[in-house]
Motif scaffolding. Structure first.
Motif, PDB file in Angstrom:
ATOM      1  N   ARG A 103       0.824  -1.213   0.000  1.00  0.00           N
ATOM      2  CA  ARG A 103       0.000   0.000   0.000  1.00  0.00           C
ATOM      3  C   ARG A 103       0.856   1.260   0.000  1.00  0.00           C
ATOM      4  NH1 ARG A 103      -2.335   0.353   6.262  1.00  0.00           N
ATOM      5  NH2 ARG A 103      -0.349   0.980   7.203  1.00  0.00           N
ATOM      6  N   SER A 104       2.082   1.179   0.512  1.00  0.00           N
ATOM      7  CA  SER A 104       2.955   2.357   0.575  1.00  0.00           C
ATOM      8  C   SER A 104       4.199   2.208  -0.285  1.00  0.00           C
ATOM      9  CB  SER A 104       3.395   2.609   2.021  1.00  0.00           C
ATOM     10  OG  SER A 104       4.273   1.582   2.460  1.00  0.00           O
ATOM     11  N   GLN A 105       4.348   1.038  -0.940  1.00  0.00           N
ATOM     12  CA  GLN A 105       5.566   0.715  -1.697  1.00  0.00           C
ATOM     13  C   GLN A 105       6.799   0.798  -0.800  1.00  0.00           C
ATOM     14  OE1 GLN A 105       4.917   3.595  -5.001  1.00  0.00           O
ATOM     15  NE2 GLN A 105       4.753   1.796  -6.312  1.00  0.00           N
ATOM     16  N   GLY A 106       6.591   0.441   0.473  1.00  0.00           N
ATOM     17  CA  GLY A 106       7.699   0.406   1.425  1.00  0.00           C
ATOM     18  C   GLY A 106       8.031   1.726   2.073  1.00  0.00           C
ATOM     19  N   ALA A 107       7.242   2.773   1.845  1.00  0.00           N
ATOM     20  CA  ALA A 107       7.576   4.108   2.347  1.00  0.00           C
ATOM     21  C   ALA A 107       7.461   4.223   3.856  1.00  0.00           C
ATOM     22  CB  ALA A 107       6.698   5.160   1.678  1.00  0.00           C
ATOM     23  N   ASP A 108       6.667   3.351   4.513  1.00  0.00           N
ATOM     24  CA  ASP A 108       6.553   3.375   5.971  1.00  0.00           C
ATOM     25  C   ASP A 108       7.244   2.158   6.590  1.00  0.00           C
ATOM     26  OD1 ASP A 108       4.757   1.570   4.965  1.00  0.00           O
ATOM     27  OD2 ASP A 108       3.032   2.271   6.136  1.00  0.00           O
ATOM     28  N   HIS A 109       8.219   1.599   5.876  1.00  0.00           N
ATOM     29  CA  HIS A 109       9.016   0.472   6.351  1.00  0.00           C
ATOM     30  C   HIS A 109      10.474   0.917   6.515  1.00  0.00           C
ATOM     31  CE1 HIS A 109       5.461  -1.687   5.165  1.00  0.00           C
ATOM     32  NE2 HIS A 109       5.987  -2.860   5.491  1.00  0.00           N
ATOM     33  N   ARG A 331       8.289   9.551   8.963  1.00  0.00           N
ATOM     34  CA  ARG A 331       6.946   9.009   8.787  1.00  0.00           C
ATOM     35  C   ARG A 331       5.929  10.116   8.532  1.00  0.00           C
ATOM     36  NH1 ARG A 331       2.655   8.177   7.739  1.00  0.00           N
ATOM     37  NH2 ARG A 331       1.245   6.422   8.200  1.00  0.00           N
ATOM     38  N   LEU A 332       6.146  11.281   9.112  1.00  0.00           N
ATOM     39  CA  LEU A 332       5.222  12.399   8.902  1.00  0.00           C
ATOM     40  C   LEU A 332       5.171  12.844   7.442  1.00  0.00           C
ATOM     41  CD1 LEU A 332       5.995  14.591  12.058  1.00  0.00           C
ATOM     42  CD2 LEU A 332       4.054  13.059  11.702  1.00  0.00           C
ATOM     43  N   ASN A 333       6.232  12.493   6.687  1.00  0.00           N
ATOM     44  CA  ASN A 333       6.281  12.882   5.282  1.00  0.00           C
ATOM     45  C   ASN A 333       5.650  11.846   4.354  1.00  0.00           C
ATOM     46  OD1 ASN A 333       7.677  15.267   5.826  1.00  0.00           O
ATOM     47  ND2 ASN A 333       9.651  14.224   5.789  1.00  0.00           N
ATOM     48  N   VAL A 334       5.162  10.736   4.926  1.00  0.00           N
ATOM     49  CA  VAL A 334       4.623   9.659   4.116  1.00  0.00           C
ATOM     50  C   VAL A 334       3.118   9.801   3.999  1.00  0.00           C
ATOM     51  CG1 VAL A 334       4.281   7.157   3.947  1.00  0.00           C
ATOM     52  CG2 VAL A 334       6.474   8.078   4.741  1.00  0.00           C
ATOM     53  N   ARG A 335       2.619   9.766   2.773  1.00  0.00           N
ATOM     54  CA  ARG A 335       1.175   9.751   2.527  1.00  0.00           C
ATOM     55  C   ARG A 335       0.772   8.376   2.064  1.00  0.00           C
ATOM     56  NH1 ARG A 335      -0.677  15.266  -0.645  1.00  0.00           N
ATOM     57  NH2 ARG A 335      -0.126  16.769   1.005  1.00  0.00           N
ATOM     58  N   LEU A 336      -0.224   7.805   2.717  1.00  0.00           N
ATOM     59  CA  LEU A 336      -0.707   6.469   2.339  1.00  0.00           C
ATOM     60  C   LEU A 336      -1.947   6.577   1.459  1.00  0.00           C
ATOM     61  CD1 LEU A 336      -0.273   4.612   5.731  1.00  0.00           C
ATOM     62  CD2 LEU A 336       1.291   4.702   3.808  1.00  0.00           C
TER      63      LEU A 336
END
Length: 336
Positions: A103-109, A331-336
C-alpha cells in the motif's frame, strides 16, 4: 511522539539472520535497537500491525555477514548477491502475507544496520526499495545515502555487559593537558593523511596507532581538549560518541557524512569541523579556538551527552529515543 508513535516488528523468520544482531562491539547499536523493539518493554511497540505507523524489517546485515559469509577464501566469497537474496526473500514474504508494504511501496518500512554493507540491501533492486527508509551508520551521501528519507545512526562501541562506551565523565577543562588526541587504525584515505602529517611529530597533536588497552584509550581521550574523529574505511566512527561521553570536543574530519540527528541538533555548536584539505593545519585551527569558545563547546558537549547514551529500556532523549524520533519525522512525510 511517545504517546502516539507505534512500530510493528514483523515476526516472520527465525534466528540468527533475523530477530538477532550484535549487542556489543562496533555493530552493537544494531542489536540494541532490535532487542529494544522486540523486548516487549518499549512503549513504541505496536500490539497489532493495524495500529502501527511504521513497520520494522528485523533483518540483521551484521548477522547475515557473520553466518553466511564464512569462510571467506576468495574474492568471490565477498559477493553481495547472498545478502540481496536474503533481504529480498524476507521482504517478499511479508509483502505477500500483509498489505502494508504494497500500500505504501515500502515508504513506511525501515531497516536498521550499522554494518558497512548495509547500504547494499537496496542496490539489487533500487526501484523496489526506492521508498524504504534505511537507518544506517554508514551514512555516506556519495554512496546513495538520502538524508531526506534515510536516517543516520550513531556508531557506538559497547563492551560486554555494559551500556554506553564508558560512564560519563572526563576531566574538567583546567585538567585537560593535551590539545588534540587520536588513537586508532590506519585505514582509509583520511586517516592515512592524518598519520602522514601528525604521527609522532607533535606533543600537542597526539596521533598514535591503536592502544592495546581500552581503558587507557578512554583515559587519554578524557584528558584531551579536542578528540580527532576522522573517517576510516567508512564515514562513521564510534569515536564521536566516545569523545562526547568523556567531555572531549569532537573534531570532525570526513567527507559526505550525514551526521546523526541533524534535524534537531546543530553540530556546529558542540564540534569543530576540519576539512580533509586542512589536516596539516589542525594545530593552528584548534590552537586558534579562544578559551571562551572552547568552554562554550565543552559545556554544549556535556549538554548533548544524554542524546548519545544507550539505556535499556530506552529513556526519553537518549540515543534510541533519538533514532525513533528521526523515524517519526520521516513518517510524517509519508502519505498512504
Amino acid at each position: 511522539m511517545v504517546k502516539r508513535f507505534k512500530i510493528w516488528t514483523y515476526r516472520e523468520g527465525e534466528r540468527p539472520l533475523v530477530h538477532r544482531a550484535p549487542m556489543t562491539n562496533i555493530y552493537s547499536i544494531e542489536g540494541q535497537f532490535l532487542d529494544e523493539m522486540e523486548s516487549g518493554k518499549s512503549p513504541f511497540r505496536a500490539q497489532t500491525p493495524e495500529e502501527a505507523h511504521m513497520f520494522y524489517i528485523p533483518v540483521s546485515v551484521a548477522s547475515i555477514i557473520h553466518f553466511i559469509y564464512q569462510p571467506v577464501l576468495t574474492k568471490k566469497d565477498y559477493d553481495r548477491g547472498r545478502l540481496h537474496r536474503i533481504v529480498d526473500d524476507y521482504v517478499g514474504i511479508v509483502a505477500g502475507k500483509y498489505p502494508y508494504w504494497n500500500r505504501s511501496q515500502g515508504a513506511d518500512h525501515f531497516v536498521v544496520s550499522c554494518h558497512d554493507w548495509a547500504p547494499d540491501v537496496s542496490k539489487d533492486n533500487p526501484k523496489f526499495y526506492s521508498k524504504l527508509i534505511r537507518v544506517l551508520c554508514n551514512a555516506n551521501t556519495s554512496e546513495g545515502f538520502r538524508p531526506a528519507r534515510d536516517a543516520s545512526l550513531p556508531e557506538v562501541f559497547l563492551d560486554y555487559g555494559r551500556l554506553g562506551p564508558v560512564q560519563p565523565g572526563g576531566s574538567d577543562p583546567s585538567n585537560r593537558t593535551t590539545l588534540a588526541f587520536f588513537s586508532g587504525g590506519i585505514h582509509g584515505h583520511i586517516r592515512r593523511l592524518l598519520f602522514e602529517r601528525w604521527h609522532g611529530k607533535d606533543r600537542d597533536v597526539q596521533v598514535i596507532e591503536r592502544l592495546p588497552d581500552r581503558s587507557i584509550y578512554m583515559a587519554r581521550m578524557a584528558r584531551a581538549k579536542f578528540c580527532l574523529c576522522p573517517s576510516g574505511h567508512e564515514v562513521a566512527s564510534p569515536r564521536i560518541v566516545e569523545a562526547i561521553s568523556v567531555g572531549c570536543v569532537p573534531v570532525l574530519i570526513s567527507r559526505n557524512y550525514s551526521l546523526p540527528f541533524g534535524e534537531v541538533l546543530d553540530w556546529s555548536e558542540f564540534t569543530v569541523t576540519v576539512t580533509v584539505e586542512r589536516i596539516g593545519e589542525i594545530k593552528a585551527i584548534l590552537g586558534g579556538v579562544s578559551e571562551e569558545r572552547y568552554l562554550e563547546l565543552f559545556r554544549r558537549v556535556k549538554g548533548v551527552r544524554r542524546h548519545f547514551a544507550v539505556n535499556r529500556p530506552a529513556r526519553p532523549y537518549d540515543l534510541l529515543h533519538m533514532v525513533l524520533h528521526s523515524l517519526w519525522l520521516r513518517r510524517l512525510n509519508v502519505r498512504l
